[in-house]
Write a protein that holds these residues in place. Sequence first.
Motif, PDB file in Angstrom:
ATOM      1  N   VAL A 173       0.752  -1.216  -0.038  1.00 20.15           N
ATOM      2  CA  VAL A 173      -0.050   0.051   0.162  1.00 20.15           C
ATOM      3  C   VAL A 173       0.847   1.195  -0.183  1.00 20.15           C
ATOM      4  CG1 VAL A 173      -1.531   1.340   1.449  1.00 20.15           C
ATOM      5  CG2 VAL A 173      -1.919  -1.159   1.369  1.00 20.15           C
ATOM      6  N   ILE A 174       2.095   0.947   0.644  1.00 23.25           N
ATOM      7  CA  ILE A 174       2.874   2.330   0.911  1.00 23.25           C
ATOM      8  C   ILE A 174       3.458   2.607  -0.384  1.00 23.25           C
ATOM      9  CG2 ILE A 174       4.906   3.149   2.050  1.00 23.25           C
ATOM     10  CD1 ILE A 174       4.234   1.505   4.362  1.00 23.25           C
ATOM     11  N   GLU A 175       3.942   1.568  -1.313  1.00 20.37           N
ATOM     12  CA  GLU A 175       4.755   1.605  -2.358  1.00 20.37           C
ATOM     13  C   GLU A 175       3.737   2.325  -3.515  1.00 20.37           C
ATOM     14  OE1 GLU A 175       7.277  -1.177  -5.439  1.00 20.37           O
ATOM     15  OE2 GLU A 175       6.083  -2.060  -3.777  1.00 20.37           O
ATOM     16  N   LYS A 176       2.575   1.894  -3.519  1.00 22.51           N
ATOM     17  CA  LYS A 176       1.463   2.193  -4.566  1.00 22.51           C
ATOM     18  C   LYS A 176       1.210   3.834  -4.001  1.00 22.51           C
ATOM     19  CE  LYS A 176      -2.947   1.661  -6.066  1.00 22.51           C
ATOM     20  NZ  LYS A 176      -4.491   0.842  -6.215  1.00 22.51           N
ATOM     21  N   ASP A 177       0.965   3.988  -2.859  1.00 25.20           N
ATOM     22  CA  ASP A 177       0.545   5.225  -2.604  1.00 25.20           C
ATOM     23  C   ASP A 177       1.761   6.201  -2.902  1.00 25.20           C
ATOM     24  OD1 ASP A 177      -1.433   7.115  -0.688  1.00 25.20           O
ATOM     25  OD2 ASP A 177       0.357   7.600   0.173  1.00 25.20           O
ATOM     26  N   ASN A 178       2.990   5.957  -2.677  1.00 31.99           N
ATOM     27  CA  ASN A 178       4.050   6.658  -2.760  1.00 31.99           C
ATOM     28  C   ASN A 178       4.355   7.138  -4.540  1.00 31.99           C
ATOM     29  OD1 ASN A 178       4.968   7.378  -0.226  1.00 31.99           O
ATOM     30  ND2 ASN A 178       6.466   5.642  -0.196  1.00 31.99           N
ATOM     31  N   ALA A 179       4.047   5.967  -5.102  1.00 37.47           N
ATOM     32  CA  ALA A 179       4.249   6.076  -6.743  1.00 37.47           C
ATOM     33  C   ALA A 179       3.089   7.239  -7.210  1.00 37.47           C
ATOM     34  CB  ALA A 179       4.124   4.677  -7.441  1.00 37.47           C
ATOM     35  N   ILE A 180       1.853   6.970  -6.988  1.00 44.26           N
ATOM     36  CA  ILE A 180       1.034   8.036  -7.214  1.00 44.26           C
ATOM     37  C   ILE A 180       1.520   9.527  -6.823  1.00 44.26           C
ATOM     38  CG2 ILE A 180      -1.383   8.743  -6.861  1.00 44.26           C
ATOM     39  CD1 ILE A 180      -2.067   5.808  -6.424  1.00 44.26           C
ATOM     40  N   ARG A 181       1.660   9.482  -5.701  1.00 41.81           N
ATOM     41  CA  ARG A 181       1.889  10.937  -5.371  1.00 41.81           C
ATOM     42  C   ARG A 181       3.404  11.450  -5.871  1.00 41.81           C
ATOM     43  NH1 ARG A 181       6.113  12.580  -1.558  1.00 41.81           N
ATOM     44  NH2 ARG A 181       5.706  14.829  -0.456  1.00 41.81           N
ATOM     45  N   GLU A 182       4.345  10.788  -6.493  1.00 45.36           N
ATOM     46  CA  GLU A 182       5.288  11.074  -6.977  1.00 45.36           C
ATOM     47  C   GLU A 182       4.931  11.536  -8.503  1.00 45.36           C
ATOM     48  OE1 GLU A 182       9.455   9.350  -9.201  1.00 45.36           O
ATOM     49  OE2 GLU A 182       8.784   8.337  -7.172  1.00 45.36           O
ATOM     50  N   GLN A 183       4.063  10.724  -9.094  1.00 45.88           N
ATOM     51  CA  GLN A 183       3.611  10.919 -10.589  1.00 45.88           C
ATOM     52  C   GLN A 183       2.935  12.197 -10.474  1.00 45.88           C
ATOM     53  OE1 GLN A 183       1.034   7.633 -11.346  1.00 45.88           O
ATOM     54  NE2 GLN A 183       2.900   6.162 -11.376  1.00 45.88           N
ATOM     55  N   SER A 184       2.025  12.330  -9.414  1.00 45.02           N
ATOM     56  CA  SER A 184       1.170  13.723  -9.313  1.00 45.02           C
ATOM     57  C   SER A 184       2.200  14.930  -9.317  1.00 45.02           C
ATOM     58  CB  SER A 184       0.301  13.688  -8.346  1.00 45.02           C
ATOM     59  OG  SER A 184      -0.535  14.629  -8.378  1.00 45.02           O
ATOM     60  N   LEU A 185       3.157  15.008  -8.414  1.00 44.93           N
ATOM     61  CA  LEU A 185       4.051  15.959  -8.104  1.00 44.93           C
ATOM     62  C   LEU A 185       4.917  16.308  -9.034  1.00 44.93           C
ATOM     63  CD1 LEU A 185       4.773  15.360  -4.213  1.00 44.93           C
ATOM     64  CD2 LEU A 185       3.181  17.236  -5.395  1.00 44.93           C
ATOM     65  N   ARG A 186       5.457  15.141  -9.890  1.00 43.90           N
ATOM     66  CA  ARG A 186       6.219  15.561 -11.017  1.00 43.90           C
ATOM     67  C   ARG A 186       5.364  16.011 -12.153  1.00 43.90           C
ATOM     68  NH1 ARG A 186      11.036  13.330 -10.873  1.00 43.90           N
ATOM     69  NH2 ARG A 186      11.492  11.403  -9.663  1.00 43.90           N
ATOM     70  N   MET A 187       4.173  15.931 -12.138  1.00 41.70           N
ATOM     71  CA  MET A 187       3.476  16.405 -13.145  1.00 41.70           C
ATOM     72  C   MET A 187       3.305  18.019 -12.843  1.00 41.70           C
ATOM     73  SD  MET A 187      -0.709  16.015 -14.024  1.00 41.70           S
ATOM     74  CE  MET A 187      -0.660  14.190 -14.546  1.00 41.70           C
ATOM     75  N   ALA A 188       3.257  18.349 -11.660  1.00 34.62           N
ATOM     76  CA  ALA A 188       3.231  19.880 -11.237  1.00 34.62           C
ATOM     77  C   ALA A 188       4.600  20.357 -11.478  1.00 34.62           C
ATOM     78  CB  ALA A 188       2.741  19.776  -9.610  1.00 34.62           C
ATOM     79  N   GLY A 189       5.762  19.658 -11.372  1.00 33.76           N
ATOM     80  CA  GLY A 189       6.993  20.230 -11.267  1.00 33.76           C
ATOM     81  C   GLY A 189       7.436  20.479  -9.990  1.00 33.76           C
ATOM     82  N   LEU A 190       6.894  19.772  -8.746  1.00 32.54           N
ATOM     83  CA  LEU A 190       7.144  19.843  -7.557  1.00 32.54           C
ATOM     84  C   LEU A 190       7.762  18.583  -6.614  1.00 32.54           C
ATOM     85  CD1 LEU A 190       4.352  22.219  -6.334  1.00 32.54           C
ATOM     86  CD2 LEU A 190       6.921  22.736  -6.150  1.00 32.54           C
ATOM     87  N   PHE A 191       8.292  17.623  -7.461  1.00 31.94           N
ATOM     88  CA  PHE A 191       8.965  16.501  -6.912  1.00 31.94           C
ATOM     89  C   PHE A 191      10.422  16.649  -6.872  1.00 31.94           C
ATOM     90  CE2 PHE A 191      10.522  12.240  -6.410  1.00 31.94           C
ATOM     91  CZ  PHE A 191       9.831  11.630  -5.457  1.00 31.94           C
ATOM     92  N   ALA A 192      10.553  16.767  -5.544  1.00 32.34           N
ATOM     93  CA  ALA A 192      12.370  16.996  -5.373  1.00 32.34           C
ATOM     94  C   ALA A 192      12.782  16.073  -4.589  1.00 32.34           C
ATOM     95  CB  ALA A 192      12.458  18.551  -5.114  1.00 32.34           C
ATOM     96  N   GLU A 193      12.196  15.130  -4.154  1.00 27.97           N
ATOM     97  CA  GLU A 193      12.996  14.198  -3.143  1.00 27.97           C
ATOM     98  C   GLU A 193      14.110  13.463  -3.764  1.00 27.97           C
ATOM     99  OE1 GLU A 193      10.216  11.472  -1.223  1.00 27.97           O
ATOM    100  OE2 GLU A 193       8.740  13.225  -0.875  1.00 27.97           O
ATOM    101  N   ASP A 194      14.362  13.367  -5.081  1.00 28.27           N
ATOM    102  CA  ASP A 194      15.507  12.732  -5.687  1.00 28.27           C
ATOM    103  C   ASP A 194      16.656  13.698  -5.678  1.00 28.27           C
ATOM    104  OD1 ASP A 194      14.424  10.275  -6.253  1.00 28.27           O
ATOM    105  OD2 ASP A 194      13.779  11.056  -8.309  1.00 28.27           O
ATOM    106  N   LEU A 195      16.404  15.002  -5.223  1.00 29.38           N
ATOM    107  CA  LEU A 195      17.266  16.247  -5.302  1.00 29.38           C
ATOM    108  C   LEU A 195      17.265  16.829  -3.772  1.00 29.38           C
ATOM    109  CD1 LEU A 195      15.943  18.016  -8.457  1.00 29.38           C
ATOM    110  CD2 LEU A 195      18.104  16.473  -8.299  1.00 29.38           C
ATOM    111  N   ALA A 196      17.063  15.877  -2.986  1.00 27.07           N
ATOM    112  CA  ALA A 196      17.030  16.517  -1.401  1.00 27.07           C
ATOM    113  C   ALA A 196      18.027  17.142  -1.140  1.00 27.07           C
ATOM    114  CB  ALA A 196      16.610  15.260  -0.465  1.00 27.07           C
ATOM    115  N   ALA A 197      17.845  18.350  -0.320  1.00 27.83           N
ATOM    116  CA  ALA A 197      18.936  18.962   0.424  1.00 27.83           C
ATOM    117  C   ALA A 197      18.889  20.403   0.068  1.00 27.83           C
ATOM    118  CB  ALA A 197      20.248  18.389   0.570  1.00 27.83           C
ATOM    119  N   SER A 198      17.784  21.295  -0.323  1.00 23.18           N
ATOM    120  CA  SER A 198      17.926  22.502  -0.421  1.00 23.18           C
ATOM    121  C   SER A 198      18.771  23.187   0.610  1.00 23.18           C
ATOM    122  CB  SER A 198      16.505  23.235  -0.364  1.00 23.18           C
ATOM    123  OG  SER A 198      15.524  22.641  -1.087  1.00 23.18           O
ATOM    124  N   ASN A 199      19.215  24.434   0.189  1.00 20.99           N
ATOM    125  CA  ASN A 199      20.053  25.011   1.030  1.00 20.99           C
ATOM    126  C   ASN A 199      19.984  26.555   1.066  1.00 20.99           C
ATOM    127  OD1 ASN A 199      22.294  26.125  -1.002  1.00 20.99           O
ATOM    128  ND2 ASN A 199      22.150  24.008  -1.550  1.00 20.99           N
TER     129      ASN A 199
END
Length: 514
Positions: free
Chosen positions: A236-262
């Motif tokens: 369930v976690i894996e599916k939920d995370n995948a949906i969340r990632e797809q949605s945020l990527r669509m909006a241009g706001l998925f940044a967890e692969d680029l973590a560590a703003s400074n």
Amino acid sequence: MKKSLLVLFTLLLFVFTVPAQRDPGEISLAGLKDKVTVRRDGRWIPYIEAKNDADLYFAQGYITASDRLWQMDLLRRVVRGETAEIFGKASLEQDKHWRKYGFSQIAEESIKYYSPEMRGVLENYARGVNALIATLDDASTPIEFKILQYKPREWMPSDTVMIGKLLAEALSSTYQRDLLRESLKGFDAQKLADLTNPVTPYDVVLYGKDTTANTGKHTEIPELSNVVGARSLSEVIEKDNAIREQSLRMAGLFAEDLAASNNWVISGKRTTDGKPILANDPHLEPTAPGIWYLAHLTSPNVRVSGVTFPGSPGIVLGHNENIAWGATNVGPDVQDLYIEKINGNKYQTADGEQALLTRVEQIKVRTNPLKTDTTQELLAVESTRNGPIVVEADGKKYALKWTALDPKNNEFEAFFQLNRAKDWKTFQDALKFYGGATQNFVFADVKGNIGWYAAGRIPIRKVGDGAFPYDGTTHDGDWKGFIPFEELPHLYNPPEGLIVTANQRIVGTDYKYQ
């Protein structure tokens, strides 16, 4: 009466990059009180100068829409759960994800908690966007609308509020971690404690210090009956995370692969000219168009420059004539899950049974990408006193409590005040309004002063720290309030003359709110 919006454009070297709707010259728009001048530099950044604030935000809405209208429409569709209407079944699960939160209703409710002045800003910005939409014809309509065969509807003040909710989702993912810890409860207790211990010897703590007694402290693992099967919940976690990632990527706001703003700020004591230096790099995924929109805004009451989000009035990160500010994500736990015991249309609480609330979301789904015909998908969303049911696994239903679901939480009032702040005091006064995802706001002023404030609404729980789902039939997971603003971590002119944040743990283990 129609007034003039004078648009003075700088000649660009590459004319082919300028859409037809950007022709220079003077245009007349209903709704302006006076003349507004918009100048573009060589990078096409707009410099908007108005004689009053109402016209300033009207013009900002108009100009932003002329550059980013389809992106603005996409952002609001993502958070409202309306993308399947234009993309079809491919994004239906993403829409369901967002509809569970009920942000459309929350955004409308939130408007009444804004100050009259801020409501005016939202309304004037929306009027400007709609003035641009009213001018569109077949030739000037952005190509994305043509390809997808639909026309943009009017922009509403609540659409801007929705942008804030989109950011809250992008910058808050702690309930998924709660589920992950729940799925690992069958592990050896000490190993799990080691895995979930947030304290490391590499942390750069800004506020307080780590004490020997607390350095090895870890979250206590609650004893809940009917432990969830790890494999099923993990799926369930894996599916939920995948949906969340797809949605945020669509909006241009998925940044967890680029973590560590400074961000960092250096005091004037460390520079040759006595002036501070402030830098900020929010690590967001590079997209075309980008999620940021640069602008310079001037009226008799404000002169501010920096970046904002398409659909948001004012400046989110930038500087005015007196101060500069930047932000990185803090990432405190502002989401709690509750395992609810539901019997039919009622659920159990410590005070007896209560009625289960159910709302039905109607989602339009395009049947063919090449046609505009849609069908309707119904989604029943159940809610308890703790919040909407967002996850179901192994016969258990998890309700979500989240600061973003509180209509009283205000994301944009603070930025309106920051745009006008003059010093450390007015900077703090502005941040008292901030209710979005908790941020490390760094500060510098023209006198050489520097500062930092971790601002946002961070809940104080009756029992525990929210690291695991609570038993919804008890009061253990109740929120008693929020950390008082004055007790949130902050610094002003530290002796080192330097402040740095990069999404790290910012408080020591001696901080009273852990």
